[in-house]
Design an enzyme around this catalytic site. Structure first.
Site, PDB file in Angstrom:
ATOM      1  N   ASP A   1      -9.775   0.886  -9.577  1.00  0.00           N
ATOM      2  CA  ASP A   1     -10.053   2.539  -9.251  1.00  0.00           C
ATOM      3  C   ASP A   1     -10.955   2.982 -10.339  1.00  0.00           C
ATOM      4  O   ASP A   1     -11.216   2.430 -11.510  1.00  0.00           O
ATOM      5  CB  ASP A   1      -8.703   3.210  -9.318  1.00  0.00           C
ATOM      6  CG  ASP A   1      -8.766   4.764  -9.035  1.00  0.00           C
ATOM      7  OD1 ASP A   1      -9.659   5.070  -8.195  1.00  0.00           O
ATOM      8  OD2 ASP A   1      -7.953   5.376  -9.204  1.00  0.00           O
TER       9      ASP A   1
ATOM     10  N   ASN B   1      -8.183   5.761   2.814  1.00  0.00           N
ATOM     11  CA  ASN B   1      -9.567   6.276   2.217  1.00  0.00           C
ATOM     12  C   ASN B   1     -10.459   6.632   3.242  1.00  0.00           C
ATOM     13  O   ASN B   1     -11.618   7.234   2.999  1.00  0.00           O
ATOM     14  CB  ASN B   1     -10.140   5.077   1.547  1.00  0.00           C
ATOM     15  CG  ASN B   1      -9.434   4.845   0.095  1.00  0.00           C
ATOM     16  OD1 ASN B   1      -9.501   3.503  -0.381  1.00  0.00           O
ATOM     17  ND2 ASN B   1      -9.183   5.764  -0.736  1.00  0.00           N
TER      18      ASN B   1
HETATM   19  C1  IPE Z   1      -6.465   3.384  -4.608  1.00  0.00           C
HETATM   20  O1  IPE Z   1      -7.525   4.315  -5.152  1.00  0.00           O
HETATM   21  C2  IPE Z   1      -7.403   2.530  -3.527  1.00  0.00           C
HETATM   22  C3  IPE Z   1      -8.448   1.747  -3.796  1.00  0.00           C
HETATM   23  C4  IPE Z   1      -8.588   1.355  -5.199  1.00  0.00           C
HETATM   24  C5  IPE Z   1      -9.041   1.074  -2.949  1.00  0.00           C
HETATM   25  P1  IPE Z   1      -7.428   5.681  -4.706  1.00  0.00           P
HETATM   26  O2  IPE Z   1      -8.393   6.402  -5.497  1.00  0.00           O
HETATM   27  O3  IPE Z   1      -7.900   5.803  -3.184  1.00  0.00           O
HETATM   28  O4  IPE Z   1      -5.898   6.206  -5.000  1.00  0.00           O
HETATM   29  P2  IPE Z   1      -5.355   7.844  -5.141  1.00  0.00           P
HETATM   30  O5  IPE Z   1      -5.874   8.632  -4.164  1.00  0.00           O
HETATM   31  O6  IPE Z   1      -6.031   8.159  -6.728  1.00  0.00           O
HETATM   32  O7  IPE Z   1      -3.952   7.894  -5.325  1.00  0.00           O
HETATM   33  C1  IPE Z   2     -12.063   3.071  -6.068  1.00  0.00           C
HETATM   34  O1  IPE Z   2     -12.866   4.161  -6.813  1.00  0.00           O
HETATM   35  C2  IPE Z   2     -12.647   2.491  -5.080  1.00  0.00           C
HETATM   36  C3  IPE Z   2     -12.069   3.140  -3.999  1.00  0.00           C
HETATM   37  C4  IPE Z   2     -10.933   3.729  -3.685  1.00  0.00           C
HETATM   38  C5  IPE Z   2     -12.752   2.829  -2.628  1.00  0.00           C
HETATM   39  P1  IPE Z   2     -12.662   5.694  -6.440  1.00  0.00           P
HETATM   40  O2  IPE Z   2     -13.707   5.983  -5.206  1.00  0.00           O
HETATM   41  O3  IPE Z   2     -11.227   6.114  -5.983  1.00  0.00           O
HETATM   42  O4  IPE Z   2     -13.095   6.308  -7.885  1.00  0.00           O
HETATM   43  P2  IPE Z   2     -12.353   7.693  -8.209  1.00  0.00           P
HETATM   44  O5  IPE Z   2     -10.891   7.451  -8.474  1.00  0.00           O
HETATM   45  O6  IPE Z   2     -12.706   8.550  -7.311  1.00  0.00           O
HETATM   46  O7  IPE Z   2     -13.172   8.045  -9.695  1.00  0.00           O
HETATM   47 MG    MG Z   3      -9.672   6.579  -7.196  1.00  0.00          MG
END
Ligand code: IPE
Ligand code: IPE
Ligand code: MG
Length: 232
Positions: free
Chosen positions: A16, A64
């Site tokens: 993340d 997502n």
């Molecule tokens: C979890 O991260 C999913 C992945 C890392 C692929 P998210 O960024 O989607 O999770 P939330 O929204 O912060 O819970």
């Molecule tokens: C994790 O990074 C990757 C995916 C969930 C695809 P994020 O895209 O969630 O990055 P943040 O949490 O917005 O910084």
């Molecule tokens: Mg995230």
């Protein structure tokens, strides 16, 4: 790594913070996702080097899809690119590639590329890289229940994992980068007794040293599984 360190057999990582990492550099979110893919390469190689047997990484959740069309498209394209660019590294390192997740919504061409690489890396492997893609822990449990309904077998806690997307041992250690203290629908069944390690580091900055820090922290944990160590 120091000697006498207990290396977890299975590590799960919630990768993340790509978006925030990019924002901190005044770059678009997709730039962060690309950097995230590069970070993953180094972590896969390092896990292989230190003897991790299974590495499950969360790359795209069933939630997502709620992101902008532009970001979703970029993530789909990036995964396809990743499959092509990592093929040689995975084969050279004897890493088996697999994916856990739903097929619905994923393009035919991406599904084909996944299947091809799974097939190509399925022999003579020393480590398994399991990518959770279009993955949700609840979806996985529901999908397992549907498979069980079609089978004659009596379901137990021991054989339930056979019905999950991939039947891997439960992860001993779950790492989440970028400082969020939540599970976000990752591996709900498998983490019953996993140890957690959360770091503020954004995923693109997570490197070999950070991974080792997580493993050292894991080594200090006292896992009790509901029992007690000071048995009288
Ligand atoms: C979890 O991260 C999913 C992945 C890392 C692929 P998210 O960024 O989607 O999770 P939330 O929204 O912060 O819970
Ligand atoms: C994790 O990074 C990757 C995916 C969930 C695809 P994020 O895209 O969630 O990055 P943040 O949490 O917005 O910084
Ligand atoms: Mg995230």
């Amino acid at each position: 790594m120091e000697k006498n360190i207990n290396i977890p057999k299975h590590i799960g990582i919630i990768m993340d913070g790509n978006g925030r990492w990019a924002k901190s550099k005044n770059r678009p979110r997709v730039f962060g996702h690309k950097a995230g893919a590069t970070a993953l390469r180094k972590i896969v190689e390092h896990c292989r080097r230190i003897g991790v047997e299974y590495l499950t990484v969360y790359a795209f959740s069933t939630e997502n899809w709620k992101r902008s069309q532009e970001e979703v498209n970029a993530l789909m394209t990036l995964f396809k690119t990743y499959i092509n660019s990592e093929r040689k590294m995975l084969l050279d390192n004897n890493v088996r590639f697999m994916v856990s997740g739903r097929k619905e919504g994923v393009s035919e061409s991406l599904l084909k590329a996944i299947e091809k690489l799974q097939e190509e890396t399925s022999k003579d492997y020393k480590m398994t890289l399991n990518i959770a893609f279009n993955y949700g822990g609840r979806a996985e449990i529901i999908d397992a229940i549907k498979k069980i309904k079609d089978s004659q077998e009596e379901v137990t806690e021991e054989n339930f994992s056979k019905y999950l997307y991939n039947d891997l041992p439960d992860p001993e250690l779950i790492i989440r980068t970028s400082g969020e203290f939540r599970i976000s629908n990752f591996l709900l069944w498998q983490i019953a007794y996993s140890e957690f390690y959360i770091t503020d580091t954004y995923w693109p900055d997570f490197d070999e040293k950070e991974l080792e820090k997580a493993i050292y922290s894991y080594n200090k944990r006292e896992r009790r599984f509901g029992g007690r160590l000071d048995a009288e």
